[in-house]
Design an enzyme around this catalytic site. Structure first.
Site, PDB file in Angstrom:
ATOM      1  N   ASN A   1       5.181 -12.007 -18.097  1.00 27.11           N
ATOM      2  CA  ASN A   1       5.589 -12.323 -16.816  1.00 27.11           C
ATOM      3  C   ASN A   1       5.242 -14.134 -16.832  1.00 27.11           C
ATOM      4  OD1 ASN A   1       5.563  -9.818 -16.399  1.00 27.11           O
ATOM      5  ND2 ASN A   1       3.855  -9.705 -15.178  1.00 27.11           N
ATOM      6  N   ASP A   2       4.305 -14.532 -17.167  1.00 28.81           N
ATOM      7  CA  ASP A   2       4.007 -16.030 -17.166  1.00 28.81           C
ATOM      8  C   ASP A   2       4.517 -16.448 -18.451  1.00 28.81           C
ATOM      9  OD1 ASP A   2       2.917 -16.775 -14.679  1.00 28.81           O
ATOM     10  OD2 ASP A   2       1.030 -16.033 -15.120  1.00 28.81           O
TER      11      ASP A   2
ATOM     12  N   ARG B   1      10.540 -17.293 -11.201  1.00 30.39           N
ATOM     13  CA  ARG B   1      11.296 -16.224 -10.989  1.00 30.39           C
ATOM     14  C   ARG B   1      11.438 -15.957  -9.387  1.00 30.39           C
ATOM     15  NH1 ARG B   1       7.520 -11.441 -13.138  1.00 30.39           N
ATOM     16  NH2 ARG B   1       9.401 -10.379 -12.767  1.00 30.39           N
TER      17      ARG B   1
ATOM     18  N   HIS C   1       0.816  -1.073   0.078  1.00 29.44           N
ATOM     19  CA  HIS C   1      -0.080   0.010   0.094  1.00 29.44           C
ATOM     20  C   HIS C   1       0.873   1.236  -0.078  1.00 29.44           C
ATOM     21  CE1 HIS C   1      -3.521  -2.445   1.487  1.00 29.44           C
ATOM     22  NE2 HIS C   1      -3.754  -2.310   0.190  1.00 29.44           N
TER      23      HIS C   1
ATOM     24  N   ARG D   1      -6.428  -6.391 -12.528  1.00 27.90           N
ATOM     25  CA  ARG D   1      -6.350  -7.395 -11.886  1.00 27.90           C
ATOM     26  C   ARG D   1      -7.601  -7.705 -10.691  1.00 27.90           C
ATOM     27  NH1 ARG D   1      -0.302  -6.277 -12.691  1.00 27.90           N
ATOM     28  NH2 ARG D   1       0.453  -7.984 -13.729  1.00 27.90           N
TER      29      ARG D   1
ATOM     30  N   GLU E   1      -0.264 -16.615 -22.290  1.00 30.00           N
ATOM     31  CA  GLU E   1       0.986 -16.804 -21.260  1.00 30.00           C
ATOM     32  C   GLU E   1       1.131 -18.036 -20.989  1.00 30.00           C
ATOM     33  OE1 GLU E   1      -0.566 -14.645 -17.726  1.00 30.00           O
ATOM     34  OE2 GLU E   1      -2.363 -15.792 -18.054  1.00 30.00           O
TER      35      GLU E   1
ATOM     36  N   CYS F   1       0.849  -7.082 -21.820  1.00 29.90           N
ATOM     37  CA  CYS F   1       0.528  -6.463 -20.581  1.00 29.90           C
ATOM     38  C   CYS F   1       1.638  -7.042 -19.549  1.00 29.90           C
ATOM     39  CB  CYS F   1      -0.800  -6.525 -20.037  1.00 29.90           C
ATOM     40  SG  CYS F   1      -1.341  -8.353 -19.921  1.00 29.90           S
TER      41      CYS F   1
ATOM     42  N   ARG G   1      -9.641  -8.497 -16.256  1.00 30.38           N
ATOM     43  CA  ARG G   1      -9.452  -9.948 -16.219  1.00 30.38           C
ATOM     44  C   ARG G   1     -10.019 -10.687 -15.287  1.00 30.38           C
ATOM     45  NH1 ARG G   1      -3.206 -11.412 -15.431  1.00 30.38           N
ATOM     46  NH2 ARG G   1      -3.632 -11.217 -12.949  1.00 30.38           N
TER      47      ARG G   1
HETATM   48  C1  PEP Z   1       1.674 -12.010 -16.934  1.00 29.88           C
HETATM   49  O1  PEP Z   1       1.773 -13.244 -16.668  1.00 29.88           O
HETATM   50  O2  PEP Z   1       2.309 -11.254 -17.731  1.00 29.88           O
HETATM   51  C2  PEP Z   1       0.436 -10.918 -16.480  1.00 29.88           C
HETATM   52  C3  PEP Z   1       0.522  -9.845 -16.760  1.00 29.88           C
HETATM   53  O3  PEP Z   1      -0.173 -11.636 -15.402  1.00 29.88           O
HETATM   54  P1  PEP Z   1       0.164 -11.679 -13.927  1.00 29.88           P
HETATM   55  O4  PEP Z   1       1.600 -10.790 -13.848  1.00 29.88           O
HETATM   56  O5  PEP Z   1      -1.010 -11.063 -13.026  1.00 29.88           O
HETATM   57  O6  PEP Z   1       0.350 -13.195 -13.621  1.00 29.88           O
HETATM   58 MG    MG Z   2      -0.072 -14.319 -15.811  1.00 33.60          MG
END
Ligand code: PEP
Ligand code: MG
Length: 629
Positions: free
Chosen positions: A480-481, A491, A214, A321, A457, A528, A357
């Site tokens: 990211n995934d 990660r 926060h 999210r 992803e 994203c 999402r």
């Molecule tokens: C991703 O996986 O790139 C993504 C945006 O989803 P999250 O980071 O919420 O898993």
């Molecule tokens: Mg993801």
């Protein structure tokens, strides 16, 4: 943090040392942390140390149990009232949600049942019981590998502290930092943080926290330079010491020399000029100098991030999210809550689109509503995201119904996470049909058509992006995934995260495959993942074909400026060249050669690392591979 009996053998006094300490330790120091809100701040430290709370430990007689439980329940109400009063004092409406979350935790049946059970079975006083149940809840949260969830443990701890001080008949004083000071704290509780809006502080530094705490969210929303996660901070700073907060590079200079202050002032001038330059482009599109437009949108998780995202010039929300809506509560949100939340977002962002999402829970993102008690052997590949939504059909349908109703109020786009193939997509589509049929049956007004898309992803989804593209309105690449699953890297695992490489040839190819599939099918493709927020990758991503990027809002001005100062030709030329590279190290070298001369300052101001460091990191990763091969 609420101390346990293990680390708190003696009752200790709660301290708030906002007064000058007797002897300020001499000498200049530099500490490194996580830069979570960009900007540079200089001012005298205002030290807030709330780490230690008096937790009296006493045993009670069996016939005193009822009274102790009554005392506990009265404290629950008292703490609720305190938060209500603080909420009433807030000028920024959007920070109320953070306090509401604390109030919700005070109503958490798990907390209440655990505490009352401890009072009854262990015959202990309410303070001790609260401290123990809070520790148990924190332990579970601390195990989550997703930062967003791990950090909720601090919120639970703050709630526990408030409850314990209330039981002791105290009420925590609000912090009152003088204008222009730098707030230095172990961590700030949500009530303190929300109140920061009332003071014009120059910066914020904490020992705890991360990107989604926060403190970080509010600091970004209020545009206060902030660095969090700074080790051994309170041992080094006294109230009144001069502190420089460098929220861009994640640095804190304690008692800087005059030369450092002079250098900072120069840097601030440059930074302000740099920011003003970007501000001029606020209302302009991210259009390359040969006329190609890229839409830059914001990734959001909380409503309070909206205002600042608009200030940074986001053209709508590219990823909302919804996981936050499911946290810190016993039951999943109702259809009505989904409807109201989405409607408010759409109204805030009109006429821009809002991409919501559906809940991406499971694996490490556990929430009480979905707890089964089962331990999965391999949760990252287990019952999560879409798979969990299909299993928890009632909650999924409630969310879809809420979103379809909200679609009457604006261009909502519904995005399904972690789809791995057409079967999952088809099952998701069936759920949409069922939700629609339920709304018709209930006579509930809703949009006949909503835009539905998927996150790409999982590598399998990227490889068959052409097939998926036939059945959706858009695709959004979640790097990211995608990186994690493609390169088989956890990660969070320090042993292997040096291999986490966005410029790996496999990743670049999967992005290209997806962009091409979208283009062929005539549907938009967005990206994203965190990669979109990093200006080092802007040329490559636009060059590969992306025309929508969704990112941390604070990155938008810099990325817009890069796009506006570049031609599509040169971005495409770089993308073609990196696609030809055999290794990520080669690709990184090419990227840096192409952009560092032109955008050195942009990278300095946003990427959180210097170009030298970037090259050193690439070289170190390469070296490690060679050594270990
Ligand atoms: C991703 O996986 O790139 C993504 C945006 O989803 P999250 O980071 O919420 O898993
Ligand atoms: Mg993801």
């Amino acid at each position: 943090m609420v101390p346990t009996e293990r680390d708190s053998p003696e009752p200790r006094e709660q301290r708030e040392s906002s007064t000058v300490r007797d002897v300020a330790p001499p000498g200049t120091l530099e500490r490194r942390g996580d830069g979570v809100s960009p900007g540079l701040g200089l001012g005298p430290a205002y030290v807030v140390d709330r780490r230690e709370v008096n937790v009296p430990h006493t045993h009670i007689e069996r016939d005193a149990v009822d009274d102790e439980i009554k005392r506990f329940r009265t404290a629950l109400r008292g703490a609720q009232d305190q938060l209500e009063t603080i909420k009433g004092r807030l000028t920024h409406g959007e920070h109320r949600q953070i306090l509401k979350a604390q109030q919700m935790m005070l109503r958490d049946p798990d907390l209440i049942q655990r505490t009352e059970a401890l009072i009854k079975t262990d015959l202990i006083n309410a303070e001790w019981a609260v401290s123990r149940s809070v520790d148990q809840i924190r332990e579970t949260l601390a195990k989550a590998s997703v930062e967003l969830f791990r950090e909720r443990q601090f919120d639970v701890a703050f709630m526990g502290e408030r409850l314990i001080t209330t039981l002791g008949g105290e009420e925590r004083d609000a912090i009152t930092p003088p204008e222009g000071s730098v707030v230095v704290a172990h961590d700030l509780n949500p009530a303190d943080t929300a109140q920061l809006a009332r003071y014009k502080v120059a910066g914020l530094v904490t020992e705890e926290g991360g990107q989604t705490s926060h403190t970080a969210i509010i600091a970004r929303a209020l545009q206060i330079p902030a660095v969090v996660g700074v080790d051994d901070l309170l041992a080094a700073v006294a109230t009144g010491d001069t502190v420089i907060v460098d929220g861009v590079h994640g640095l804190v200079h304690i008692r800087p020399s005059q030369a450092q202050i002079d250098a900072l002032e120069l840097e601030v001038e440059r930074y302000v000029a740099f920011e003003q330059e970007f501000q001029k482009e606020h209302a302009l599109p991210a259009q390359s100098d040969d006329g190609e437009t890229v839409h830059l949108r914001a990734n959001l998780a909380l409503d309070e991030e909206c205002e600042v995202a608009r200030r940074f010039g986001a053209e709508g929300v590219g990823l909302y999210r919804t996981e936050f809506m499911f946290m810190n509560r016993e039951n999943a949100p109702s259809e009505e809550e989904h409807y109201r939340s989405a409607k408010a977002l759409l109204q805030r962002w009109a006429p821009h689109p809002v991409r919501i999402r559906t809940f991406d829970l499971g694996s490490d993102k556990q929430c009480p509503a979905f707890a089964t008690g089962e331990v999965e052997a391999n949760p990252a590949m287990g019952l999560r995201s879409m798979r969990l939504a299909l299993r928890r059909r009632d909650q999924f349908l409630a969310q879809l119904r809420g979103l379809m109703r909200a679609a009457l109020h604006g261009p909502v786009q519904i995005m399904l996470p972690l789809v791995s193939g057409l079967e999952e997509l088809a099952a998701g589509r069936e759920a949409f049909d069922e939700a629609r049929a339920q709304l018709v049956e209930q006579g509930m007004p809703h949009a006949d058509h909503v835009s539905v898309g998927v996150m790409i992803e999982v590598p399998s989804a990227a490889v068959i992006a052409d097939l998926i593209a036939r059945h959706v309105d858009f695709m959004s690449i979640g790097t990211n995934d995608l990186i994690q699953y493609t390169l088989a890297i956890d990660r969070e695992n320090d042993e292997v995260n040096y291999l986490y490489e966005p410029l790996h040839p496999a990743i670049l190819r999967l992005i290209k495959i997806t962009c091409d599939a979208g283009e062929k099918a005539g549907i938009p493709v967005s990206l994203c993942g965190e990669m979109a927020s990093d200006p080092r990758y802007t040329w490559v991503l636009v060059g590969l074909g992306l025309r929508e990027l969704s990112m941390q809002a604070s990155a938008i001005p810099v990325i817009k400026n890069i796009i506006r100062s570049s031609s599509l030709d040169e971005m495409q030329a770089l993308a073609a060249a990196v696609l030809d590279c055999e290794t990520a190290v080669d690709a990184r070298r090419l990227v840096m050669q192409a952009i560092s001369g032109r955008f050195g300052e942009h990278l300095q101001h946003t990427a959180g690392m210097s170009l030298d460091e970037d090259q050193q990191l690439a070289a170190a990763a390469a070296e490690r591979l060679v050594v270990e091969a």
